[in-house]
Motif scaffolding. Sequence first.
Motif, PDB file in Angstrom:
ATOM      1  N   PRO A 100      19.036  65.943 -94.211  1.00 23.91           N
ATOM      2  CA  PRO A 100      19.731  65.091 -95.178  1.00 23.91           C
ATOM      3  C   PRO A 100      20.817  64.272 -94.490  1.00 23.91           C
ATOM      4  N   VAL A 101      20.971  63.030 -94.932  1.00 22.14           N
ATOM      5  CA  VAL A 101      21.898  62.101 -94.283  1.00 22.14           C
ATOM      6  C   VAL A 101      23.270  62.234 -94.917  1.00 22.14           C
ATOM      7  N   LYS A 102      24.162  62.874 -94.180  1.00 23.43           N
ATOM      8  CA  LYS A 102      25.555  62.997 -94.631  1.00 23.43           C
ATOM      9  C   LYS A 102      26.415  63.278 -93.412  1.00 23.43           C
ATOM     10  N   GLY A 103      27.719  63.137 -93.566  1.00 21.89           N
ATOM     11  CA  GLY A 103      28.651  63.419 -92.483  1.00 21.89           C
ATOM     12  C   GLY A 103      28.364  62.597 -91.245  1.00 21.89           C
ATOM     13  N   ASP A 104      28.277  63.292 -90.085  1.00 22.89           N
ATOM     14  CA  ASP A 104      28.036  62.612 -88.805  1.00 22.89           C
ATOM     15  C   ASP A 104      26.710  61.861 -88.797  1.00 22.89           C
ATOM     16  N   LYS A 105      25.686  62.438 -89.431  1.00 29.81           N
ATOM     17  CA  LYS A 105      24.370  61.780 -89.476  1.00 29.81           C
ATOM     18  C   LYS A 105      24.473  60.437 -90.189  1.00 29.81           C
ATOM     19  N   LEU A 106      25.243  60.383 -91.277  1.00 28.61           N
ATOM     20  CA  LEU A 106      25.429  59.128 -92.003  1.00 28.61           C
ATOM     21  C   LEU A 106      26.191  58.123 -91.140  1.00 28.61           C
ATOM     22  N   ASP A 107      27.215  58.582 -90.446  1.00 26.38           N
ATOM     23  CA  ASP A 107      27.960  57.679 -89.557  1.00 26.38           C
ATOM     24  C   ASP A 107      27.063  57.130 -88.453  1.00 26.38           C
ATOM     25  N   GLN A 108      26.211  57.978 -87.871  1.00 26.50           N
ATOM     26  CA  GLN A 108      25.281  57.524 -86.828  1.00 26.50           C
ATOM     27  C   GLN A 108      24.299  56.500 -87.390  1.00 26.50           C
ATOM     28  N   TYR A 109      23.805  56.770 -88.596  1.00 32.15           N
ATOM     29  CA  TYR A 109      22.851  55.855 -89.216  1.00 32.15           C
ATOM     30  C   TYR A 109      23.512  54.505 -89.508  1.00 32.15           C
ATOM     31  N   LYS A 110      24.736  54.531 -90.001  1.00 32.14           N
ATOM     32  CA  LYS A 110      25.458  53.289 -90.273  1.00 32.14           C
ATOM     33  C   LYS A 110      25.705  52.510 -88.977  1.00 32.14           C
ATOM     34  N   THR A 111      25.990  53.201 -87.897  1.00 31.96           N
ATOM     35  CA  THR A 111      26.189  52.543 -86.603  1.00 31.96           C
ATOM     36  C   THR A 111      24.899  51.843 -86.176  1.00 31.96           C
ATOM     37  N   TRP A 112      23.773  52.548 -86.310  1.00 33.06           N
ATOM     38  CA  TRP A 112      22.469  51.961 -85.961  1.00 33.06           C
ATOM     39  C   TRP A 112      22.185  50.747 -86.845  1.00 33.06           C
ATOM     40  N   LEU A 113      22.381  50.905 -88.171  1.00 35.49           N
ATOM     41  CA  LEU A 113      22.107  49.829 -89.117  1.00 35.49           C
ATOM     42  C   LEU A 113      23.001  48.621 -88.845  1.00 35.49           C
ATOM     43  N   ALA A 114      24.278  48.858 -88.592  1.00 36.27           N
ATOM     44  CA  ALA A 114      25.209  47.759 -88.310  1.00 36.27           C
ATOM     45  C   ALA A 114      24.795  47.007 -87.046  1.00 36.27           C
ATOM     46  N   SER A 115      24.396  47.734 -86.005  1.00 36.17           N
ATOM     47  CA  SER A 115      24.000  47.050 -84.770  1.00 36.17           C
ATOM     48  C   SER A 115      22.750  46.206 -85.000  1.00 36.17           C
ATOM     49  N   LEU A 116      21.835  46.692 -85.821  1.00 38.38           N
ATOM     50  CA  LEU A 116      20.623  45.937 -86.134  1.00 38.38           C
ATOM     51  C   LEU A 116      20.957  44.682 -86.947  1.00 38.38           C
ATOM     52  N   LEU A 118      23.849  43.101 -87.191  1.00 43.56           N
ATOM     53  CA  LEU A 118      24.635  42.155 -86.383  1.00 43.56           C
ATOM     54  C   LEU A 118      23.780  41.472 -85.314  1.00 43.56           C
ATOM     55  N   ARG A 119      22.801  42.191 -84.770  1.00 44.93           N
ATOM     56  CA  ARG A 119      21.915  41.590 -83.770  1.00 44.93           C
ATOM     57  C   ARG A 119      21.034  40.503 -84.385  1.00 44.93           C
ATOM     58  N   ASP A 120      20.548  40.746 -85.607  1.00 42.10           N
ATOM     59  CA  ASP A 120      19.505  39.884 -86.175  1.00 42.10           C
ATOM     60  C   ASP A 120      19.951  38.995 -87.327  1.00 42.10           C
ATOM     61  N   HIS A 121      21.231  38.969 -87.640  1.00 42.74           N
ATOM     62  CA  HIS A 121      21.670  38.240 -88.834  1.00 42.74           C
ATOM     63  C   HIS A 121      21.458  36.727 -88.756  1.00 42.74           C
ATOM     64  N   ASN A 122      21.241  36.172 -87.582  1.00 43.25           N
ATOM     65  CA  ASN A 122      21.034  34.727 -87.469  1.00 43.25           C
ATOM     66  C   ASN A 122      19.569  34.303 -87.544  1.00 43.25           C
ATOM     67  N   HIS A 123      18.664  35.231 -87.800  1.00 43.88           N
ATOM     68  CA  HIS A 123      17.241  34.885 -87.888  1.00 43.88           C
ATOM     69  C   HIS A 123      16.871  34.540 -89.330  1.00 43.88           C
ATOM     70  N   PRO A 124      16.577  33.272 -89.620  1.00 36.77           N
ATOM     71  CA  PRO A 124      16.228  32.911 -90.996  1.00 36.77           C
ATOM     72  C   PRO A 124      14.921  33.541 -91.474  1.00 36.77           C
ATOM     73  N   SER A 125      14.050  33.955 -90.563  1.00 33.48           N
ATOM     74  CA  SER A 125      12.793  34.588 -90.974  1.00 33.48           C
ATOM     75  C   SER A 125      13.035  35.963 -91.589  1.00 33.48           C
ATOM     76  N   LEU A 126      14.105  36.615 -91.210  1.00 32.15           N
ATOM     77  CA  LEU A 126      14.383  37.968 -91.694  1.00 32.15           C
ATOM     78  C   LEU A 126      15.009  37.858 -93.087  1.00 32.15           C
ATOM     79  N   VAL A 127      14.294  38.330 -94.103  1.00 29.79           N
ATOM     80  CA  VAL A 127      14.745  38.123 -95.481  1.00 29.79           C
ATOM     81  C   VAL A 127      15.100  39.408 -96.218  1.00 29.79           C
ATOM     82  N   MET A 128      14.805  40.589 -95.641  1.00 28.29           N
ATOM     83  CA  MET A 128      15.112  41.823 -96.361  1.00 28.29           C
ATOM     84  C   MET A 128      15.379  42.982 -95.404  1.00 28.29           C
ATOM     85  N   TRP A 129      16.396  43.776 -95.751  1.00 23.53           N
ATOM     86  CA  TRP A 129      16.715  45.020 -95.050  1.00 23.53           C
ATOM     87  C   TRP A 129      16.277  46.186 -95.924  1.00 23.53           C
ATOM     88  N   GLU A 130      15.649  47.151 -95.331  1.00 26.20           N
ATOM     89  CA  GLU A 130      15.254  48.390 -96.012  1.00 26.20           C
ATOM     90  C   GLU A 130      16.228  49.481 -95.575  1.00 26.20           C
TER      91      GLU A 130
END
Length: 187
Positions: A100-116, A118-130
Amino acid sequence: FGMRKIETRNKTFFLNNRPIYFVGGGVIPGPGWGDCDWHHAPPYHNPTDEEVRKDIEMIKSTGVNWVRVSLRPAPAKFLYWADRMGLLVWQGAAWSLSQPVKGDKLDQYKTWLASLILRDHNHPSLVMWEMMNEGGPNTWESLKELTAKLYDFAKGLDETRLILDDSGGWSIGVLNDPGNHGKTDID
């Protein structure tokens, strides 16, 4: 340079203020980009620009206009060519959560999601995050709470794209119960 606006209104998708009907499916872009590319002949290598363009041309030739890249980040080269060739991309979530995603696991997941994001936010082809893939080991109630937090987090980083709370897993069991999803742009 490219710009686009993606939104939903009254159960209809709009791209640049025009209704759009999505025809799509999943894609694992190119040999050498994942652990599921056994359908390509060896030797495995990072694809060339020409190979990526041919893949996208083949995808578009079937009438597909939207693809989901699941379980791993879409490769930058794939997004580059999707931008230029008019293929829309849904970035699937990681399938790496075995608890289950909570505590440190949630922080790690948010770090991964944020890096993704921030890396791809300038691509107009990318229209949805899951936010989640098949809900992980969460209960339905904990998943709705978790994806609501992730929704707010992702929208805080990128308010220009649609957010999907979860795909597969729990979501399949509630497809006949619209409105039972958590916080999401797509039900």
